[in-house]
Write a protein that holds these residues in place. Structure first.
Motif, mmCIF file in Angstrom:
data_model
loop_
_atom_site.group_PDB
_atom_site.id
_atom_site.type_symbol
_atom_site.label_atom_id
_atom_site.label_comp_id
_atom_site.label_asym_id
_atom_site.label_seq_id
_atom_site.Cartn_x
_atom_site.Cartn_y
_atom_site.Cartn_z
ATOM 1 N N TRP A 204 8.570 4.577 0.120
ATOM 2 C CA TRP A 204 9.311 4.750 0.263
ATOM 3 C C TRP A 204 10.664 5.726 -0.107
ATOM 4 N N TYR B 226 2.663 13.462 0.725
ATOM 5 C CA TYR B 226 3.296 12.631 1.082
ATOM 6 C C TYR B 226 3.577 12.899 2.339
ATOM 7 N N ARG C 289 7.491 8.944 1.590
ATOM 8 C CA ARG C 289 6.725 8.492 1.853
ATOM 9 C C ARG C 289 5.042 8.704 1.521
ATOM 10 N N SER D 206 0.670 -0.969 -0.471
ATOM 11 C CA SER D 206 -0.306 0.021 0.137
ATOM 12 C C SER D 206 0.593 1.221 0.247
ATOM 13 N N THR D 207 2.173 1.178 0.452
ATOM 14 C CA THR D 207 2.900 2.542 0.693
ATOM 15 C C THR D 207 3.934 2.614 0.021
ATOM 16 N N GLN E 5 1.325 6.675 0.001
ATOM 17 C CA GLN E 5 0.516 5.534 -0.211
ATOM 18 C C GLN E 5 0.183 6.087 -1.632
ATOM 19 N N ARG E 6 0.785 4.361 -2.857
ATOM 20 C CA ARG E 6 1.216 3.208 -3.578
ATOM 21 C C ARG E 6 -0.763 4.015 -4.452
#
Length: 223
Positions: A156, A201, A217, A153-154, A219-220
């Motif tokens: 970085w 972000y 960082r 889900s994320t 969310q995708r």
């Protein structure tokens, strides 16, 4: 005195942003075009040259600045490979290959949904600031380390480098323009903060004991 309707204010802001973008491109694009023409005449195998790569990077930087100027417009989201856009951001900084050490996970899908121009602008500023900072560091520690990865889900991205000094904070450098770069201004940190806010972000800068670590960082948001 009656307040100006929000829609009218937004419209005026949008027209102003359009004007700024028009003036910016009117002043810069002809010069970039003439530079490319002159370089193509003077350099053998121009399309494969570092000069051509630098000019392409300049054009992409212009696109990114336009995206930043259009603050009232929503980001233009698209699905992109995190590793590919990161490599692109490194390339347009013009940093020597031996200066930047890249650690990417390439054996899985690393697509994210983001605005390519804004994201590239933030990453290239982080990398360029780091490269500038290590120029004053003893040779054994004069490399910039870039890594990135995704979870379901994320994502970085981390950029780390040694610097001459002890410590500083993101609030200090983005507010005053002062960084560990000798003789330079840290306006790039302010740009990174603006981009992170627009894209939703998290931006973190840790700098102590002569080591600076920039982390982005988010969310995708794929699909």
């Amino acid at each position: 005195m009656p307040e100006t309707p929000a829609a009218e204010v937004s419209g005026e802001r949008g027209r102003f942003e359009d004007d700024v973008v028009h003036w910016m491109r009117h002043e810069l694009e002809p010069g970039i075009g003439w530079l490319m023409l002159a370089a193509s005449d003077a350099i053998d195998n121009f399309l494969e040259s570092e000069t051509n790569s630098a000019i392409e990077g300049l054009n992409k930087r212009l696109d990114s600045i336009e995206a930043l100027v259009r603050a009232s417009a929503p980001p233009r989201y698209e699905i992109l490979s995190l590793s590919e856009i990161l490599i692109d951001a490194i390339r347009i900084t013009g940093a020597a290959q031996e200066r930047v050490v890249v650690d990417l996970v390439t054996d899985k899908n690393d697509n994210i949904t983001t605005d390519a121009n804004l994201f590239r602008l933030a990453l290239s500023n982080a990398i360029r600031n780091a490269v500038d900072a290590v120029l004053d560091v003893p040779t054994d520690n004069s490399q910039v380390y870039v890594s990135a990865d995704v979870t379901p889900s994320t994502f970085w991205v981390k950029v780390s480098n040694q610097f001459v000094g002890s410590e500083f904070s993101l609030d200090e450098v983005s507010g005053t323009g002062v960084t560990a770069k000798i003789g330079h201004q840290g306006q790039g940190f302010g740009i990174m903060r603006i981009v992170a806010t627009r894209l939703g972000y998290d931006l973190l800068m840790q700098a102590e004991a002569g080591l600076a670590v920039f982390t982005l960082r988010g969310q995708r948001r794929i699909g």
